[in-house]
Design an enzyme around this catalytic site. Sequence first.
Site, short mmCIF file in Angstrom:
data_model
loop_
_atom_site.label_atom_id
_atom_site.label_comp_id
_atom_site.label_asym_id
_atom_site.label_seq_id
_atom_site.Cartn_x
_atom_site.Cartn_y
_atom_site.Cartn_z
N LEU A 13 -2.18 -4.28 6.06
CA LEU A 13 -2.14 -3.03 6.80
C LEU A 13 -3.27 -2.10 6.40
O LEU A 13 -3.87 -1.44 7.27
CB LEU A 13 -0.79 -2.34 6.59
CG LEU A 13 -0.61 -0.99 7.28
CD1 LEU A 13 -0.83 -1.09 8.79
CD2 LEU A 13 0.77 -0.42 6.96
N SER A 127 8.63 2.87 4.63
CA SER A 127 9.30 1.61 4.96
C SER A 127 10.64 1.94 5.59
O SER A 127 11.16 3.06 5.42
CB SER A 127 9.51 0.80 3.67
OG SER A 127 10.43 -0.24 3.86
N TYR A 140 13.41 -0.82 -4.94
CA TYR A 140 12.39 -0.59 -3.92
C TYR A 140 12.78 0.57 -3.02
O TYR A 140 11.97 1.46 -2.74
CB TYR A 140 12.20 -1.87 -3.10
CG TYR A 140 11.16 -1.75 -2.00
CD1 TYR A 140 9.81 -1.76 -2.30
CD2 TYR A 140 11.55 -1.62 -0.66
CE1 TYR A 140 8.86 -1.66 -1.30
CE2 TYR A 140 10.61 -1.52 0.34
CZ TYR A 140 9.26 -1.54 0.02
OH TYR A 140 8.32 -1.41 1.02
#
Length: 225
Positions: A13, A127, A140
């Site tokens: 990305l 995310s 995470y």
Amino acid sequence: MPTALITGASRGLGAAIARGLAPTHDLLLGGRPSSELDEIALELDGAATWEVELTDHDDLYSATEMITSLDVLVHNAGIGSLGTIEETPADEWRRVLEVNLIAAAELTRLLLPALRQARGHIVFINSGAGRRVNPGWGAYAASKFGLRALADAVRGEEPDLRVTTVFPGRIDTDMQQEIVAMEGGDYDGTRFLVPETVAAAVVNAIHTPIDAHPEEIVLRPTGRR
């Protein structure tokens, strides 16, 4: 031209964002020293590598000291981590939070004077895990929820800056292949977002006319190509 610094720009990305911004921005391509980083700089004629270890705060200070004006900062660097709470020791929590959250906070802090000078724009690549937590993704997701809080705090404290958080679903990248392997699944990239699609959303946010503030972008894969 305005200047943009992109972390994690050597592949995936980050490289796609760099390609999208190259026609309109002078680029600083952030990453560890690597042939991949050198290759993307050569591809984007005029782009400069910005080689730094984001978790080394002394190195980070030295690398930012000479940046006096910055129009765009894209926080793209990050790492994944899988494991239940029972399986995740303190050292893994520290590793994930250091890379995904603390490094972004420190880089933002050091570059605030340069961003203020340009009345700049910060983009945080977050995310789906920054909006919801699935089992096995605790460390995470905590780092991404923290990154969301960091973006919200900067947005409130720095009214002259634009701050955009991008929440993409899974992206078809090398990192995603590693994650799927850790999950024990078979990889099918067609189920995921194309890096260039997410990069286009980032570029569009940056090019949004100055009378508007694109605060959040949520992208989910359709499974269609």
